[in-house]
Motif scaffolding. Structure first.
Motif, PDB file in Angstrom:
ATOM      1  N   ASP A  39      -2.793  15.772  -2.056  1.00  0.00           N
ATOM      2  CA  ASP A  39      -3.401  16.763  -1.172  1.00  0.00           C
ATOM      3  C   ASP A  39      -3.337  18.103  -1.896  1.00  0.00           C
ATOM      4  N   GLY A  40      -4.483  18.704  -2.136  1.00  0.00           N
ATOM      5  CA  GLY A  40      -4.638  19.852  -3.015  1.00  0.00           C
ATOM      6  C   GLY A  40      -3.836  21.099  -2.745  1.00  0.00           C
ATOM      7  N   GLY A  41      -3.384  21.313  -1.553  1.00  0.00           N
ATOM      8  CA  GLY A  41      -2.519  22.453  -1.283  1.00  0.00           C
ATOM      9  C   GLY A  41      -3.234  23.782  -1.372  1.00  0.00           C
ATOM     10  N   PRO A  42      -2.589  24.930  -1.578  1.00  0.00           N
ATOM     11  CA  PRO A  42      -1.178  24.964  -1.915  1.00  0.00           C
ATOM     12  C   PRO A  42      -0.305  24.794  -0.679  1.00  0.00           C
ATOM     13  N   PRO A  43       0.846  24.271  -0.851  1.00  0.00           N
ATOM     14  CA  PRO A  43       1.341  23.618  -2.063  1.00  0.00           C
ATOM     15  C   PRO A  43       0.740  22.220  -2.216  1.00  0.00           C
ATOM     16  N   VAL A  44       0.702  21.756  -3.437  1.00  0.00           N
ATOM     17  CA  VAL A  44       0.213  20.409  -3.712  1.00  0.00           C
ATOM     18  C   VAL A  44       1.222  19.421  -3.132  1.00  0.00           C
ATOM     19  N   ARG A  45       0.716  18.442  -2.384  1.00  0.00           N
ATOM     20  CA  ARG A  45       1.586  17.423  -1.792  1.00  0.00           C
ATOM     21  C   ARG A  45       1.086  16.057  -2.208  1.00  0.00           C
ATOM     22  N   VAL A  46       2.021  15.198  -2.545  1.00  0.00           N
ATOM     23  CA  VAL A  46       1.683  13.837  -2.945  1.00  0.00           C
ATOM     24  C   VAL A  46       2.250  12.878  -1.914  1.00  0.00           C
ATOM     25  N   GLY A  47       1.417  11.977  -1.460  1.00  0.00           N
ATOM     26  CA  GLY A  47       1.848  10.969  -0.502  1.00  0.00           C
ATOM     27  C   GLY A  47       1.545   9.583  -1.040  1.00  0.00           C
ATOM     28  N   TYR A  48       2.291   8.626  -0.555  1.00  0.00           N
ATOM     29  CA  TYR A  48       2.108   7.232  -0.968  1.00  0.00           C
ATOM     30  C   TYR A  48       1.841   6.408   0.280  1.00  0.00           C
ATOM     31  N   ALA A  49       0.875   5.509   0.157  1.00  0.00           N
ATOM     32  CA  ALA A  49       0.522   4.638   1.271  1.00  0.00           C
ATOM     33  C   ALA A  49       0.165   3.267   0.716  1.00  0.00           C
ATOM     34  N   LEU A  50       0.260   2.279   1.576  1.00  0.00           N
ATOM     35  CA  LEU A  50      -0.136   0.937   1.170  1.00  0.00           C
ATOM     36  C   LEU A  50      -1.650   0.828   1.167  1.00  0.00           C
ATOM     37  N   THR A  51      -2.174   0.085   0.215  1.00  0.00           N
ATOM     38  CA  THR A  51      -3.587  -0.247   0.192  1.00  0.00           C
ATOM     39  C   THR A  51      -3.810  -1.396   1.172  1.00  0.00           C
ATOM     40  N   GLU A  52      -5.019  -1.870   1.252  1.00  0.00           N
ATOM     41  CA  GLU A  52      -5.299  -3.020   2.115  1.00  0.00           C
ATOM     42  C   GLU A  52      -4.471  -4.228   1.687  1.00  0.00           C
ATOM     43  N   SER A  53      -4.390  -4.465   0.377  1.00  0.00           N
ATOM     44  CA  SER A  53      -3.593  -5.618  -0.078  1.00  0.00           C
ATOM     45  C   SER A  53      -2.120  -5.414   0.206  1.00  0.00           C
ATOM     46  N   GLY A  54      -1.629  -4.173   0.108  1.00  0.00           N
ATOM     47  CA  GLY A  54      -0.239  -3.892   0.438  1.00  0.00           C
ATOM     48  C   GLY A  54       0.041  -4.085   1.919  1.00  0.00           C
ATOM     49  N   ALA A  55      -0.886  -3.638   2.760  1.00  0.00           N
ATOM     50  CA  ALA A  55      -0.713  -3.784   4.207  1.00  0.00           C
ATOM     51  C   ALA A  55      -0.696  -5.257   4.618  1.00  0.00           C
ATOM     52  N   GLU A  56      -1.368  -6.100   3.855  1.00  0.00           N
ATOM     53  CA  GLU A  56      -1.362  -7.534   4.170  1.00  0.00           C
ATOM     54  C   GLU A  56       0.006  -8.182   3.960  1.00  0.00           C
ATOM     55  N   LEU A  57       0.908  -7.463   3.314  1.00  0.00           N
ATOM     56  CA  LEU A  57       2.269  -7.971   3.138  1.00  0.00           C
ATOM     57  C   LEU A  57       3.101  -7.837   4.408  1.00  0.00           C
TER      58      LEU A  57
END
Length: 120
Positions: free
Chosen positions: A76-94
């Protein structure tokens, strides 16, 4: 059995299954995936949710999961710049797999013994 075909017999060696178990079974990977099943998280939130993992190893595991398409890194461009992690579709299938393993563990894996108190 959506397509009417019966599932393949679970005997013998399957390279895809072996690769999946090796990937998901790496130290801390399951805990990271389980944390992300509840939604997008920042690096620091994942680090807090997975006690004992070093920042270096968390970054390494997140990169590995990104490389195989299980985790998506959002900047996310910010300021401040923020980085997030999420599951993709294949990750969510777990999700069902993680829940089934958690259920099995609750039933069959003994709770860790508490550390013996040090006596003075």
């Amino acid at each position: 059995m959506k397509n009417g075909k019966s599932p393949a017999a679970l005997n013998g060696f399957c390279p895809r299954y072996h690769r999946a178990v090796e990937l998901i079974g790496r130290r801390w990977t399951g805990a990271i995936i389980r944390t992300l099943l509840s939604g997008k998280r920042r690096f620091s939130e994942i680090a807090l949710a997975v006690p004992g993992i070093s920042d270096r190893l968390l970054a390494e595991r997140l990169r590995e999961l990104e490389d195989v398409g299980i985790v998506r890194r959002d900047v996310d461009g910010g300021p401040p710049v923020r980085v997030g992690y999420a599951l993709t579709e294949s990750g969510a299938e777990l999700d069902a797999t993680v829940r089934a393993l958690a259920h099995w563990a609750e039933r069959w894996i003994p709770a860790p013994a508490r550390a013996a108190r040090k006596r003075a």
